[in-house]
Structures are given as structure tokens and as C-alpha cells.
Design a protein around this motif. Sequence first.
Motif, short mmCIF file in Angstrom:
data_model
loop_
_atom_site.label_atom_id
_atom_site.label_comp_id
_atom_site.label_asym_id
_atom_site.label_seq_id
_atom_site.Cartn_x
_atom_site.Cartn_y
_atom_site.Cartn_z
N ASP A 162 0.77 -1.16 -0.04
CA ASP A 162 -0.03 0.01 -0.12
C ASP A 162 0.81 1.34 -0.03
O ASP A 162 0.49 2.06 -0.68
N SER A 163 1.98 1.14 0.76
CA SER A 163 2.61 2.40 0.90
C SER A 163 3.41 2.71 -0.42
O SER A 163 3.92 3.94 -0.75
N PHE A 164 3.87 1.64 -1.03
CA PHE A 164 4.42 1.44 -2.31
C PHE A 164 3.67 2.25 -3.30
O PHE A 164 4.10 3.23 -4.09
N LEU A 165 2.49 1.85 -3.28
CA LEU A 165 1.38 2.06 -4.39
C LEU A 165 1.15 3.69 -4.01
O LEU A 165 1.08 4.48 -5.22
N ASP A 166 1.02 4.20 -2.87
CA ASP A 166 0.69 5.40 -2.45
C ASP A 166 2.15 6.40 -3.24
O ASP A 166 1.66 7.48 -3.70
N CYS A 167 3.09 5.87 -2.96
CA CYS A 167 4.19 6.64 -3.51
C CYS A 167 4.08 6.79 -5.24
O CYS A 167 4.31 7.59 -5.76
N LEU A 168 3.87 5.82 -5.70
CA LEU A 168 3.78 5.48 -7.32
C LEU A 168 2.59 6.57 -7.73
O LEU A 168 2.72 7.25 -8.79
N ARG A 169 1.51 6.54 -7.02
CA ARG A 169 0.52 7.42 -7.18
C ARG A 169 1.09 9.04 -7.55
O ARG A 169 0.53 9.73 -8.23
N GLY A 170 2.05 9.38 -6.76
CA GLY A 170 2.64 10.73 -6.89
C GLY A 170 3.31 10.99 -8.10
O GLY A 170 3.50 12.09 -8.62
N ALA A 171 3.65 9.89 -8.83
CA ALA A 171 4.54 9.91 -9.99
C ALA A 171 3.68 9.59 -11.46
O ALA A 171 4.00 10.12 -12.37
N PHE A 172 2.58 8.85 -11.20
CA PHE A 172 1.83 8.17 -12.34
C PHE A 172 0.52 8.50 -12.15
O PHE A 172 -0.20 8.60 -10.98
N ASP A 173 -0.43 8.60 -13.24
CA ASP A 173 -1.59 8.83 -13.04
C ASP A 173 -2.74 7.81 -12.83
O ASP A 173 -3.77 7.93 -12.44
N LYS A 174 -2.23 6.56 -13.29
CA LYS A 174 -2.99 5.06 -13.43
C LYS A 174 -2.14 4.35 -12.89
O LYS A 174 -0.96 4.20 -13.60
N LEU A 175 -2.93 3.45 -12.06
CA LEU A 175 -2.12 2.25 -11.75
C LEU A 175 -2.95 0.87 -11.79
O LEU A 175 -4.07 1.11 -11.40
N GLU A 176 -2.41 -0.14 -12.22
CA GLU A 176 -3.27 -1.37 -12.17
C GLU A 176 -2.24 -2.67 -11.69
O GLU A 176 -1.03 -2.68 -11.84
N CYS A 177 -2.76 -3.46 -10.83
CA CYS A 177 -2.14 -4.34 -10.29
C CYS A 177 -2.38 -5.93 -10.76
O CYS A 177 -3.65 -6.22 -11.16
N PHE A 178 -1.35 -6.69 -10.79
CA PHE A 178 -1.54 -8.09 -11.65
C PHE A 178 -0.76 -9.20 -10.54
O PHE A 178 0.13 -8.70 -9.98
N PRO A 179 -1.27 -10.27 -10.46
CA PRO A 179 -0.50 -11.27 -9.47
C PRO A 179 0.72 -11.56 -10.43
O PRO A 179 0.73 -11.81 -11.57
N SER A 180 1.96 -11.63 -9.67
CA SER A 180 2.97 -12.23 -10.36
C SER A 180 3.46 -13.60 -10.11
O SER A 180 2.51 -14.30 -9.49
#
Length: 506
Positions: free
Chosen positions: A475-493
Amino acid sequence: MTRVVSLREVEEHPSSGADSNGFLFELEGELFRAVSGHGLGVVEKLLDDGTIGSLCDRLLLVPTRRADLSIEGYPLVVWHEKLPIVSYPSEWSFGMLKKAALLLVDLEEALVPLDLSVHDAHPWNVLYRWTRPLMVDLGAIMPVADTSLWNEADRHPLWPAYNQFRTTFFNPLRMMSWGQTRIARALLRDYLGASDAETDRMSPAWQARLRLAAGDLKRQATRHLRAGARKTFPPRVLRLGQRFFQALRSEVPQAAQPLLPERRQRLRFLAAVKAHLSDLDYGPVLGGGTSYIGGQQDRTKYYEELHGGAVPDLTSTAGWTAKNHTVASLLDRCQPRIVLDIGCSTGWYSRLAARKGAGVVACDSDEGCVEELFLTCTREGSPILPLLIDFRSPTPGVGPTNRWLRPATERLRADLVLMLALVHHLVFKQSMTFQQIVETLRLTSRRWAICEFIPPTDTWVRDLFGPRFSWYTLDSFLDCLRGAFDKLECFPSFPEGRTLIFCERS
Ligand SMILES: C[S@@+](CC[C@H](N)C(=O)[O-])C[C@H]1O[C@@H](n2cnc3c(N)ncnc32)[C@H](O)[C@@H]1O
């Protein structure tokens, strides 16, 4: 009709300001060279007699032709192919530096019958188009007899720029062949390169000790002989003897280095340089080299373990993991022109992106990985430029405003950045924060990024995780990424529990 442009209309290339034979400039996204000074006659002749065309056809020189353009004060303008990525010698693997060195020797050989020479024989005059090095400085090709660039003491009689070639190519390669890659790389960032004295000090210890011992013996023997001679001969006889030996000493180097080089002598000399270069092999990395995965066997083992037994084939999707499939389909969706793969290891995802039509810059901080990938993509002919870059401290810019040589984060900017199975390394072993990692993605990605988050429960992270890393959550990694990109999508790896994050900037 020739187009006439004014100096104000063009953007001067920041690295070419001090060249007396002209300057490089960009106009409407294309790269040109305005030729002047005493280079003018040489370039005119080489264009007219087909030499430049032939050097380009032989892949010794970057594609170059006369441009239908003229610029005030510069009667001749030539067009150069603009290579997709600019990289510097400290970022090349051993094999890449050696290939670039051999290119310059081949070019020098091709110039011998024309009584021309490469007068500026340093590695910044070579750029890689994927796995192919090309000489990019046409202005460095001048008559061999030209004395404008080197003073007598620095000028080698058989290749005027050989001493420069030796310090910026040959000596760093020798150091690398002895495993001293970190020191060689540090000196490769310095335009003076590695002097003979600095290089000798890096040679294997027994050689150095032998030389020392031999030196001591020689000094002692000389001292005894001098003392004995002083007792035996009158001073006048001694002075005559000294003059005789001095004359002998000055004869020897002159005989070995004739001032007027003949073509055959130059060719023999270049053949010897080439033989020395070819004999150098990539040695084991010594003294704290950044070998993350280890030797070749371990590298393959790492991939096998990660993929449940066998490294999946790139040509068919049989045995592919969820990570392989997802990255492939995201690449299909975005169709990036240029991909930057940070922490590429031996390059499975770089090669996948190249197969899907992208040009790829593949970076890793492990010497062995970069060298291995260079050999693989040379063999396969893939549009991949492997580079040794540690993204904890990517190559900085050079010059008062960082413009003379631009920083890696600018030069390697790509449409899509891959950062797979790397974030945990940067956090737990290299003390980077999420903010710094995301800043790296923001700087290097023009539009997309695919990064991977490995949870604290993963076998590769469990032992490294502790209370001081409580902030290390998806969650905190995604929060940081939201500051630099407009759209995020997660997929199982893959393996299960890991997450691929697709980031997009609109
Ligand atoms: C676990 S492997 C991942 C390989 C590949 N990206 C994948 O997903 O299969 C991590 C790689 O990152 C490299 N690496 C670690 N720290 C790095 C850094 N600071 N800069 C560049 N590469 C780094 C390691 O040498 C290693 O090859």
C-alpha cells in the motif's frame, strides 16, 4: 536547392563546442555537423572520392552524407545518423570496451593507405548502436602528418593519437583483464584515462614484486660498478665513457620510432596493437566487484529456481509463468519504441521486449550479467544495449551545468521502464526509500513503468525484513507511485504473493 539556415536557428550540441574543425548541431530532430577550418578540405575530398561512403558501409563510421544545407560561415554541412541512445565507456562491459577499441584500430588501418589517421582516439568518440560500436567523430580524421592536435612529446610516430588510445582504451582493458574492474571504471570516467604508471600498479602482485626486485638489483649493481669505476679510471676517461653511453641510449629509441612513418610500418604497428587487444580476456572480478548473483552457473541456477526448474524459452509460451505472460501482454498493449530494463540480470525480459519490436537499454550493476547479455544479444543480433549502471548512483552529468556529458537518468529515458524483482534489493541491501525508487522511475519513464513488489513474507525477503522496515508494504509503495503516475493497475506475479504494478502517465 540548398537550404540556408542561420546560426540562431540551430541547437549546438553541448559536447562539440571546442572542436576547431566545426561543430555538431541539431535541426528539426536531425543531427548535422558544420565543417570548417583545416578539416574542410579533408572532408570535402573524402566525400567526393567515396571514402566516407565506404567507411560507413564497412560500419567503421556512423552513417554520414553531405547535407543539402548551408550555414553562415560554414560552407559544408554533413548529416549524421542520430543514434538512439548515448552511452559512455564507464558504462560498458569489458567486451564492449574491447570491441570499441578494435573498431578504432580497424578504422586506423583503413585510413593508412590514404595517409590519414584518427587523431582523437578516445572512447567518447565511439557510440553503440545496440551491440555495434561506431566512430562518430568525423572531425578526428585528419592527415597523419597533421601536427595541430598533439605536441611532439605526446605524439606517437606511428599513430599520432596512440598514447591517448593507450590510456583511455588499452590500459583500462588491461586492468579489467586482471579483475580490477572498479578501478578501471573509475578511471574511465576521467578523460585522461589510466596512465602506464597507474596501470602497472594494478598488475598482478607477483609481477609488481618481480619488477621491484629487478629494479633494486639493477640499482645496486649500477651503484657498485660506478663506485669501482671511480676508483679505477681518471675523471676525463669517465666523462668520455659517459658521453659514449649517452649517445648509445639516444640512438636506440630513435631507431625504434622513426619520425617519418611508412604505411607498412604503421600497418605492422596496428597489427601488433590488435594482437595485444585480442589477447586480453575478461578476468574474474576482484576487490568488491558488484557480482550479485555470482558466476555464470549461479546465474542460470537463479533463473531455473525462479521458474520452477527451467528457464522458459522466448520463442514459445510453453512453461511461462504468470509474470512472463503479464509482462508480455503489457508490452503488447503499450508497444513502446524504447524500453529501459533496470536490474535486467541476464536479460530475459530485455530480450522479450526486443522480440516485441522495442529497442532496449538493459542495465544491471553486476559486471558478469552485463558481459553475458552483451555476448547473447551480439549473437542473436537483438536491438539491446547492455550497460553496467548501478541505479543507486546512476552515472552523473559532466560539465558546469551537467550538459557536456548528460546524466544517465536523462540519456536513458524510455517510453517504458521495467523494474522487476529489484525494489526489495534497493530497499533492504542498498538503503533506498520508496520515494527515491519512485523518483528514479519518474525521471527515466516517459509514459509507462512495470514494477514488481515482493512482499515481506517472500522467501527472498523474509530474512532481510525487520521492524525498521515496517513502512515496506504494498500500500505505501502504491501511494508513492500515485505521486508520479496517473493510473496504476495491479496483477498477480510469480511466485505467488508478488505483485506486478503497471503505471501509466497520461
Ligand atoms: C532478482 S534479479 C531480477 C532480474 C530480472 N529483472 C527479473 O525480474 O527476472 C535483480 C537484479 O538486479 C540487479 N541489481 C541489484 N541492485 C541493482 C542496482 N542498484 N542497480 C542496477 N541493478 C541492480 C542485480 O544484479 C540482479 O541482476
